[in-house]
Structures are given as structure tokens and as C-alpha cells.
Write a protein that holds these residues in place. Structure first.
Motif, PDB file in Angstrom:
ATOM      1  N   PHE A 122      -1.225 -27.355 -23.060  1.00  0.00           N
ATOM      2  CA  PHE A 122      -1.059 -28.645 -22.400  1.00  0.00           C
ATOM      3  C   PHE A 122       0.415 -28.993 -22.216  1.00  0.00           C
ATOM      4  CE2 PHE A 122      -5.132 -28.730 -24.619  1.00  0.00           C
ATOM      5  CZ  PHE A 122      -5.962 -28.892 -23.520  1.00  0.00           C
ATOM      6  N   LEU A 123       1.250 -27.965 -22.127  1.00  0.00           N
ATOM      7  CA  LEU A 123       2.680 -28.159 -21.940  1.00  0.00           C
ATOM      8  C   LEU A 123       2.926 -28.707 -20.548  1.00  0.00           C
ATOM      9  CD1 LEU A 123       5.454 -27.634 -23.248  1.00  0.00           C
ATOM     10  CD2 LEU A 123       5.460 -25.457 -22.062  1.00  0.00           C
ATOM     11  N   GLY A 124       3.272 -29.968 -20.485  1.00  0.00           N
ATOM     12  CA  GLY A 124       3.487 -30.599 -19.197  1.00  0.00           C
ATOM     13  C   GLY A 124       2.178 -30.705 -18.446  1.00  0.00           C
ATOM     14  N   SER A 125       2.119 -31.547 -17.510  1.00  0.00           N
ATOM     15  CA  SER A 125       0.899 -31.669 -16.718  1.00  0.00           C
ATOM     16  C   SER A 125       1.247 -32.254 -15.366  1.00  0.00           C
ATOM     17  CB  SER A 125      -0.106 -32.565 -17.438  1.00  0.00           C
ATOM     18  OG  SER A 125       0.427 -33.857 -17.612  1.00  0.00           O
ATOM     19  N   GLY A 126       0.373 -32.051 -14.440  1.00  0.00           N
ATOM     20  CA  GLY A 126       0.551 -32.651 -13.119  1.00  0.00           C
ATOM     21  C   GLY A 126       1.840 -32.235 -12.457  1.00  0.00           C
ATOM     22  N   GLU A 127       2.587 -33.216 -12.002  1.00  0.00           N
ATOM     23  CA  GLU A 127       3.802 -32.944 -11.235  1.00  0.00           C
ATOM     24  C   GLU A 127       4.995 -32.590 -12.113  1.00  0.00           C
ATOM     25  OE1 GLU A 127       4.532 -35.955  -8.304  1.00  0.00           O
ATOM     26  OE2 GLU A 127       2.383 -36.241  -8.003  1.00  0.00           O
ATOM     27  N   GLU A 128       4.861 -32.776 -13.415  1.00  0.00           N
ATOM     28  CA  GLU A 128       5.983 -32.450 -14.307  1.00  0.00           C
ATOM     29  C   GLU A 128       6.275 -30.958 -14.323  1.00  0.00           C
ATOM     30  OE1 GLU A 128       4.817 -33.922 -18.090  1.00  0.00           O
ATOM     31  OE2 GLU A 128       4.583 -35.964 -17.379  1.00  0.00           O
ATOM     32  N   GLY A 129       5.228 -30.138 -14.214  1.00  0.00           N
ATOM     33  CA  GLY A 129       5.416 -28.683 -14.165  1.00  0.00           C
ATOM     34  C   GLY A 129       5.964 -28.096 -15.445  1.00  0.00           C
ATOM     35  N   GLY A 130       5.636 -28.673 -16.584  1.00  0.00           N
ATOM     36  CA  GLY A 130       6.150 -28.178 -17.864  1.00  0.00           C
ATOM     37  C   GLY A 130       5.801 -26.731 -18.112  1.00  0.00           C
ATOM     38  N   GLY A 131       4.572 -26.345 -17.788  1.00  0.00           N
ATOM     39  CA  GLY A 131       4.159 -24.957 -17.977  1.00  0.00           C
ATOM     40  C   GLY A 131       4.960 -24.012 -17.108  1.00  0.00           C
ATOM     41  N   ASP A 132       5.236 -24.435 -15.870  1.00  0.00           N
ATOM     42  CA  ASP A 132       6.043 -23.608 -14.969  1.00  0.00           C
ATOM     43  C   ASP A 132       7.449 -23.420 -15.527  1.00  0.00           C
ATOM     44  OD1 ASP A 132       3.903 -23.451 -13.232  1.00  0.00           O
ATOM     45  OD2 ASP A 132       4.637 -25.051 -11.925  1.00  0.00           O
ATOM     46  N   TRP A 133       8.028 -24.511 -16.036  1.00  0.00           N
ATOM     47  CA  TRP A 133       9.369 -24.420 -16.596  1.00  0.00           C
ATOM     48  C   TRP A 133       9.392 -23.551 -17.857  1.00  0.00           C
ATOM     49  CZ3 TRP A 133      13.501 -25.027 -13.984  1.00  0.00           C
ATOM     50  CH2 TRP A 133      13.513 -25.897 -12.908  1.00  0.00           C
ATOM     51  N   ALA A 134       8.346 -23.638 -18.650  1.00  0.00           N
ATOM     52  CA  ALA A 134       8.270 -22.783 -19.841  1.00  0.00           C
ATOM     53  C   ALA A 134       8.197 -21.311 -19.430  1.00  0.00           C
ATOM     54  CB  ALA A 134       7.063 -23.158 -20.692  1.00  0.00           C
ATOM     55  N   ALA A 135       7.412 -21.008 -18.391  1.00  0.00           N
ATOM     56  CA  ALA A 135       7.302 -19.628 -17.908  1.00  0.00           C
ATOM     57  C   ALA A 135       8.650 -19.125 -17.407  1.00  0.00           C
ATOM     58  CB  ALA A 135       6.247 -19.540 -16.808  1.00  0.00           C
ATOM     59  N   ILE A 136       9.363 -19.961 -16.694  1.00  0.00           N
ATOM     60  CA  ILE A 136      10.686 -19.579 -16.188  1.00  0.00           C
ATOM     61  C   ILE A 136      11.636 -19.331 -17.359  1.00  0.00           C
ATOM     62  CG2 ILE A 136      12.726 -20.440 -14.951  1.00  0.00           C
ATOM     63  CD1 ILE A 136      10.689 -21.918 -13.085  1.00  0.00           C
ATOM     64  N   ALA A 137      11.621 -20.240 -18.335  1.00  0.00           N
ATOM     65  CA  ALA A 137      12.507 -20.084 -19.498  1.00  0.00           C
ATOM     66  C   ALA A 137      12.199 -18.796 -20.245  1.00  0.00           C
ATOM     67  CB  ALA A 137      12.378 -21.291 -20.424  1.00  0.00           C
ATOM     68  N   TYR A 138      10.914 -18.510 -20.495  1.00  0.00           N
ATOM     69  CA  TYR A 138      10.548 -17.266 -21.171  1.00  0.00           C
ATOM     70  C   TYR A 138      11.013 -16.053 -20.374  1.00  0.00           C
ATOM     71  CZ  TYR A 138       7.715 -18.644 -25.170  1.00  0.00           C
ATOM     72  OH  TYR A 138       7.299 -19.106 -26.372  1.00  0.00           O
ATOM     73  N   SER A 139      10.864 -16.084 -19.071  1.00  0.00           N
ATOM     74  CA  SER A 139      11.270 -14.959 -18.230  1.00  0.00           C
ATOM     75  C   SER A 139      12.770 -14.735 -18.301  1.00  0.00           C
ATOM     76  CB  SER A 139      10.853 -15.188 -16.779  1.00  0.00           C
ATOM     77  OG  SER A 139       9.459 -15.226 -16.668  1.00  0.00           O
ATOM     78  N   VAL A 140      13.539 -15.809 -18.180  1.00  0.00           N
ATOM     79  CA  VAL A 140      14.999 -15.683 -18.197  1.00  0.00           C
ATOM     80  C   VAL A 140      15.477 -15.229 -19.572  1.00  0.00           C
ATOM     81  CG1 VAL A 140      17.170 -16.969 -18.048  1.00  0.00           C
ATOM     82  CG2 VAL A 140      15.397 -17.321 -16.330  1.00  0.00           C
ATOM     83  N   ILE A 141      14.971 -15.848 -20.621  1.00  0.00           N
ATOM     84  CA  ILE A 141      15.404 -15.491 -21.976  1.00  0.00           C
ATOM     85  C   ILE A 141      14.984 -14.067 -22.314  1.00  0.00           C
ATOM     86  CG2 ILE A 141      15.069 -16.023 -24.425  1.00  0.00           C
ATOM     87  CD1 ILE A 141      14.944 -19.019 -23.538  1.00  0.00           C
ATOM     88  N   GLY A 142      13.773 -13.688 -21.935  1.00  0.00           N
ATOM     89  CA  GLY A 142      13.316 -12.314 -22.166  1.00  0.00           C
ATOM     90  C   GLY A 142      14.143 -11.302 -21.399  1.00  0.00           C
TER      91      GLY A 142
END
Length: 187
Positions: A122-142
Motif C-alpha cells: 500500500f505504498l502510496g496510492s492513487g495519484e501519489e504514485g508511491g509504488g512507482d517511485w519506490a520501483a524507480i528508487a530500487y532500480s536506480v540504487i540496484g
């Protein structure tokens, strides 16, 4: 790793599971000896063909015996059936000098994501896009980790380029390209 773990979890209850874990340990012993000798890929492949292949045939024969001697729903039967189902993938390493014996590195790499999966549900919801930002962060850090870059330093260095609306060469800002350019600048 999963095939071995299924037997390892049963060693207190099943002597046959302990015997299988010991058979698998011989394969790890071969790999350790090759690693300690700093063997190249050709030597590793040759040693695997000479030493591991016969041992793998013995493991296969024991798995076949276990499948016939146990019920499919028993823990030992499930462990043996799982190993047989994955058999071709499990033995593929023995025909190469570059594949690892197990997938521990991959398992360790995805562990943080697997552990946090429910936390991120439930990381972020709706227009906040928290899940999308988490995916981007994991990709960049990885990607930074794979390219031996400090993520904080990398992001700090590329931020000015991202702020310039005229900048268009985004491919040059990937962690791989950044690491390569910096390695060439140092060399």
C-alpha cells in the motif's frame, strides 16, 4: 538452493534427507576447491565434467529411488519431486565453467524486496504514485550497486543535468554509462 533447502529442513526427521544434504555438500566441496585454486572457466568445466557429473548421476538415482519409496504428499516426497521437476536447471551448471552451482547471489539480491513486499503493498496510492517511485528508487540504487557507484554521490552528480530542460542525452546518465565514463576519466 531451494532444492537443497527442502532436504535440509527435514534432516532432523528424515535420515534420507541428511544423506541427500551430504551428497549435495560434495558438490559444494568441488566448487570450493576450484574457487580456492583460482581455476579458469575451462578448468572448472573440465573438473565439473570429471567430478561433479558422476556425483550428479548418483544424486539423480537417489532422487528416483526416493520418489518411489515415499508418498508424493510427504515432506520427503515433495522435496524429491521438486528436485526432479527442476533437474535440468539444477544440473545445467555442470556443462559450463561460468555458471554458479546455486542461485544464492540472486536470492540475496532480491531478499530485501521479498521481505518488504507486504510493506510496499500500500505504498502510496492513487495519484501519489508511491509504488512507482519506490520501483524507480530500487532500480536506480540496484543499478548503482551493480556498477559499484555510491547512489547518493551518483544522484548528486546527475541532478544538475536533470534540472536543465535542454538536456536530452538521458542515456549518458544511466549508472552504467556514468560508471564507464568515470572509469575512463580516471584511466
Amino acid at each position: 538452493v531451494h532444492a537443497r533447502r527442502n532436504f535440509y529442513d527435514l534432516i532432523a526427521m528424515e535420515p534420507a534427507a541428511l544423506a541427500m544434504v551430504r551428497r549435495i555438500a560434495v558438490l559444494y566441496g568441488i566448487e570450493k576447491r576450484l574457487r580456492d585454486a583460482h581455476a579458469d572457466q575451462d578448468a572448472i568445466r573440465a573438473a565439473r565434467q570429471r567430478e561433479a557429473k558422476p556425483h550428479l548421476a548418483d544424486i539423480r538415482a537417489e532422487l528416483d529411488r526416493l520418489v518411489l519409496a515415499t508418498t508424493p504428499k510427504s515432506p520427503l516426497g515433495k522435496a524429491a519431486n521438486y528436485a526432479l521437476t527442476c533437474w535440468n536447471a539444477l544440473i545445467r551448471y555442470a556443462d559450463t565453467g561460468f555458471l554458479p552451482l546455486d542461485n544464492n547471489l540472486a536470492e540475496r539480491s532480491i531478499r530485501p524486496v521479498a521481505i518488504g513486499r507486504k510493506n510496499y503493498l500500500f505504498l502510496g496510492s492513487g495519484e501519489e504514485g508511491g509504488g512507482d517511485w519506490a520501483a524507480i528508487a530500487y532500480s536506480v540504487i540496484g543499478s548503482c550497486a551493480l556498477n559499484h557507484l555510491d547512489p547518493h554521490r551518483y544522484l548528486t552528480e546527475i541532478a544538475p543535468h536533470l534540472a536543465d530542460w535542454r538536456f536530452t542525452d538521458y542515456a549518458s546518465l544511466t549508472p552504467r554509462a556514468w560508471a564507464k565514463r568515470n572509469a575512463n576519466a580516471v584511466a
